[in-house]
Design a protein around this motif. Structure first.
Motif, PDB file in Angstrom:
ATOM      1  N   PRO A  43      -7.011  -2.513   7.689  1.00 46.58           N
ATOM      2  CA  PRO A  43      -6.373  -2.721   6.387  1.00 46.58           C
ATOM      3  C   PRO A  43      -6.532  -1.509   5.456  1.00 46.58           C
ATOM      4  N   ASN A  44      -7.698  -0.863   5.486  1.00 42.93           N
ATOM      5  CA  ASN A  44      -7.889   0.345   4.653  1.00 42.93           C
ATOM      6  C   ASN A  44      -6.973   1.474   5.111  1.00 42.93           C
ATOM      7  N   ILE A  45      -6.850   1.636   6.406  1.00 41.15           N
ATOM      8  CA  ILE A  45      -5.967   2.694   6.935  1.00 41.15           C
ATOM      9  C   ILE A  45      -4.531   2.394   6.544  1.00 41.15           C
ATOM     10  N   ASN A  46      -4.086   1.129   6.704  1.00 39.70           N
ATOM     11  CA  ASN A  46      -2.717   0.761   6.317  1.00 39.70           C
ATOM     12  C   ASN A  46      -2.490   0.956   4.821  1.00 39.70           C
ATOM     13  N   LYS A  47      -3.506   0.614   4.032  1.00 39.21           N
ATOM     14  CA  LYS A  47      -3.401   0.778   2.576  1.00 39.21           C
ATOM     15  C   LYS A  47      -3.224   2.256   2.223  1.00 39.21           C
ATOM     16  N   VAL A  48      -4.020   3.125   2.816  1.00 38.11           N
ATOM     17  CA  VAL A  48      -3.912   4.567   2.562  1.00 38.11           C
ATOM     18  C   VAL A  48      -2.549   5.082   3.023  1.00 38.11           C
ATOM     19  N   LEU A  49      -2.102   4.620   4.194  1.00 44.49           N
ATOM     20  CA  LEU A  49      -0.789   5.051   4.697  1.00 44.49           C
ATOM     21  C   LEU A  49       0.336   4.582   3.768  1.00 44.49           C
ATOM     22  N   ASP A  50       0.239   3.338   3.248  1.00 43.51           N
ATOM     23  CA  ASP A  50       1.265   2.852   2.314  1.00 43.51           C
ATOM     24  C   ASP A  50       1.280   3.674   1.024  1.00 43.51           C
ATOM     25  N   GLU A  51       0.087   3.978   0.506  1.00 46.57           N
ATOM     26  CA  GLU A  51       0.011   4.800  -0.709  1.00 46.57           C
ATOM     27  C   GLU A  51       0.614   6.181  -0.473  1.00 46.57           C
ATOM     28  N   ARG A  52       0.318   6.728   0.690  1.00 46.49           N
ATOM     29  CA  ARG A  52       0.857   8.058   1.015  1.00 46.49           C
ATOM     30  C   ARG A  52       2.384   7.990   1.144  1.00 46.49           C
ATOM     31  N   ARG A  53       2.883   6.937   1.804  1.00 46.56           N
ATOM     32  CA  ARG A  53       4.333   6.790   1.962  1.00 46.56           C
ATOM     33  C   ARG A  53       4.992   6.638   0.591  1.00 46.56           C
ATOM     34  N   GLU A  54       4.398   5.827  -0.293  1.00 48.60           N
ATOM     35  CA  GLU A  54       4.950   5.655  -1.642  1.00 48.60           C
ATOM     36  C   GLU A  54       4.916   6.965  -2.422  1.00 48.60           C
ATOM     37  N   ALA A  55       3.833   7.729  -2.265  1.00 48.27           N
ATOM     38  CA  ALA A  55       3.734   9.023  -2.954  1.00 48.27           C
ATOM     39  C   ALA A  55       4.802   9.978  -2.439  1.00 48.27           C
ATOM     40  N   ILE A  56       5.011   9.957  -1.133  1.00 45.52           N
ATOM     41  CA  ILE A  56       6.036  10.850  -0.557  1.00 45.52           C
ATOM     42  C   ILE A  56       7.417  10.423  -1.029  1.00 45.52           C
ATOM     43  N   GLU A  57       7.682   9.099  -0.976  1.00 40.31           N
ATOM     44  CA  GLU A  57       8.994   8.622  -1.426  1.00 40.31           C
ATOM     45  C   GLU A  57       9.190   8.896  -2.913  1.00 40.31           C
ATOM     46  N   GLY A  58       8.127   8.677  -3.712  1.00 41.13           N
ATOM     47  CA  GLY A  58       8.215   8.977  -5.150  1.00 41.13           C
ATOM     48  C   GLY A  58       8.438  10.466  -5.383  1.00 41.13           C
ATOM     49  N   GLY A  59       7.748  11.285  -4.601  1.00 40.74           N
ATOM     50  CA  GLY A  59       7.941  12.736  -4.712  1.00 40.74           C
ATOM     51  C   GLY A  59       9.359  13.129  -4.327  1.00 40.74           C
ATOM     52  N   MET A  60       9.905  12.462  -3.305  1.00 44.62           N
ATOM     53  CA  MET A  60      11.281  12.764  -2.897  1.00 44.62           C
ATOM     54  C   MET A  60      12.265  12.337  -3.982  1.00 44.62           C
ATOM     55  N   GLU A  61      12.000  11.167  -4.595  1.00 46.45           N
ATOM     56  CA  GLU A  61      12.866  10.719  -5.684  1.00 46.45           C
ATOM     57  C   GLU A  61      12.782  11.678  -6.863  1.00 46.45           C
ATOM     58  N   LYS A  62      11.561  12.111  -7.168  1.00 44.19           N
ATOM     59  CA  LYS A  62      11.398  13.091  -8.253  1.00 44.19           C
ATOM     60  C   LYS A  62      12.110  14.392  -7.907  1.00 44.19           C
ATOM     61  N   ALA A  63      11.979  14.795  -6.651  1.00 44.40           N
ATOM     62  CA  ALA A  63      12.641  16.033  -6.231  1.00 44.40           C
ATOM     63  C   ALA A  63      14.154  15.889  -6.332  1.00 44.40           C
ATOM     64  N   GLU A  64      14.687  14.736  -5.936  1.00 41.45           N
ATOM     65  CA  GLU A  64      16.134  14.511  -6.052  1.00 41.45           C
ATOM     66  C   GLU A  64      16.556  14.489  -7.510  1.00 41.45           C
ATOM     67  N   ALA A  65      15.740  13.834  -8.370  1.00 38.94           N
ATOM     68  CA  ALA A  65      16.054  13.796  -9.803  1.00 38.94           C
ATOM     69  C   ALA A  65      15.999  15.204 -10.388  1.00 38.94           C
ATOM     70  N   THR A  66      14.980  15.951  -9.997  1.00 38.60           N
ATOM     71  CA  THR A  66      14.856  17.335 -10.483  1.00 38.60           C
ATOM     72  C   THR A  66      16.019  18.180  -9.992  1.00 38.60           C
ATOM     73  N   GLN A  67      16.414  17.958  -8.731  1.00 35.38           N
ATOM     74  CA  GLN A  67      17.541  18.712  -8.187  1.00 35.38           C
ATOM     75  C   GLN A  67      18.832  18.347  -8.927  1.00 35.38           C
ATOM     76  N   ALA A  68      19.027  17.052  -9.225  1.00 27.47           N
ATOM     77  CA  ALA A  68      20.213  16.635  -9.978  1.00 27.47           C
ATOM     78  C   ALA A  68      20.195  17.254 -11.373  1.00 27.47           C
ATOM     79  N   GLU A  69      19.024  17.256 -11.998  1.00 26.36           N
ATOM     80  CA  GLU A  69      18.900  17.865 -13.321  1.00 26.36           C
ATOM     81  C   GLU A  69      19.161  19.360 -13.264  1.00 26.36           C
TER      82      GLU A  69
END
Length: 181
Positions: A43-69
């Motif tokens: 469960p700890n490994i899955n939790k860390v992996l989920d947080e990392r996936r969310e951070a990557i997806e959030g970073g990608m969304e930020k990157a897309e928003a920054t690119q659009a801007e």
């Protein structure tokens, strides 16, 4: 013989297959370790992996928003650059028009000054001609009076009479000159 039986017994045991009690103890230990890992670490490994996936997806969304801007900013920059070019062209055109108007104005001023100078020159020439004619008339009159005095043998000193005679003589010469023209 005993040695043969021992050899035969040793041959009967396969070194690749562990003894059954060791195999059972190993499987129980594996199940305990696997259960511990599944309950606590997974469960700890899955939790860390989920947080990392969310951070990557959030970073990608930020990157897309920054690119659009950035794309929007680039479009605004291009628009401003285009407007600046149009403004520069308009200013250049106005400067050319003002330059042409200034040149035309300077030419007109130069023409006016030239005409003023020519007019002043003609007036000066007329005044000089009149002064020269007056001086010539006086000199011719004096010479004529002196010559007439020598011919007659007496002095013609009376100024009023002299002046009238000279004027009459010169007027007659001018009339003859105009008549011959």
């Amino acid at each position: 013989m005993i040695a043969l039986v021992q050899m035969a017994a040793e041959e009967a045991e396969n070194p690749l297959i562990p003894p059954v009690p060791e195999l059972i103890i190993g499987l129980i230990a594996f199940a305990i370790v696997f259960g511990f890992l599944a309950k606590k670490l997974l469960p700890n490994i899955n939790k860390v992996l989920d947080e990392r996936r969310e951070a990557i997806e959030g970073g990608m969304e930020k990157a897309e928003a920054t690119q659009a801007e950035a794309q929007q900013t680039l479009e605004q920059y291009r628009e401003q650059l285009s407007e600046a070019r149009h403004e520069a062209a308009r200013l250049r055109q106005e400067a050319q028009e003002q330059g042409a108007a200034l040149i035309a104005e300077m030419r007109a001023e130069g023409q006016r000054q030239r005409e003023d100078i020519v007019t002043a020159g003609h007036a000066q020439i007329a005044a000089d001609r009149k002064a020269a004619a007056q001086a010539l008339r006086q000199d011719v009159g004096k010479l004529a009076t002196d010559l007439a005095g020598k011919l007659v043998g007496e002095s013609l000193e009376d100024t009023a009479r002299q002046s009238r005679t000279i004027d009459r003589f010169l007027d007659e010469l001018e009339e003859k000159a105009e008549a011959t023209r």
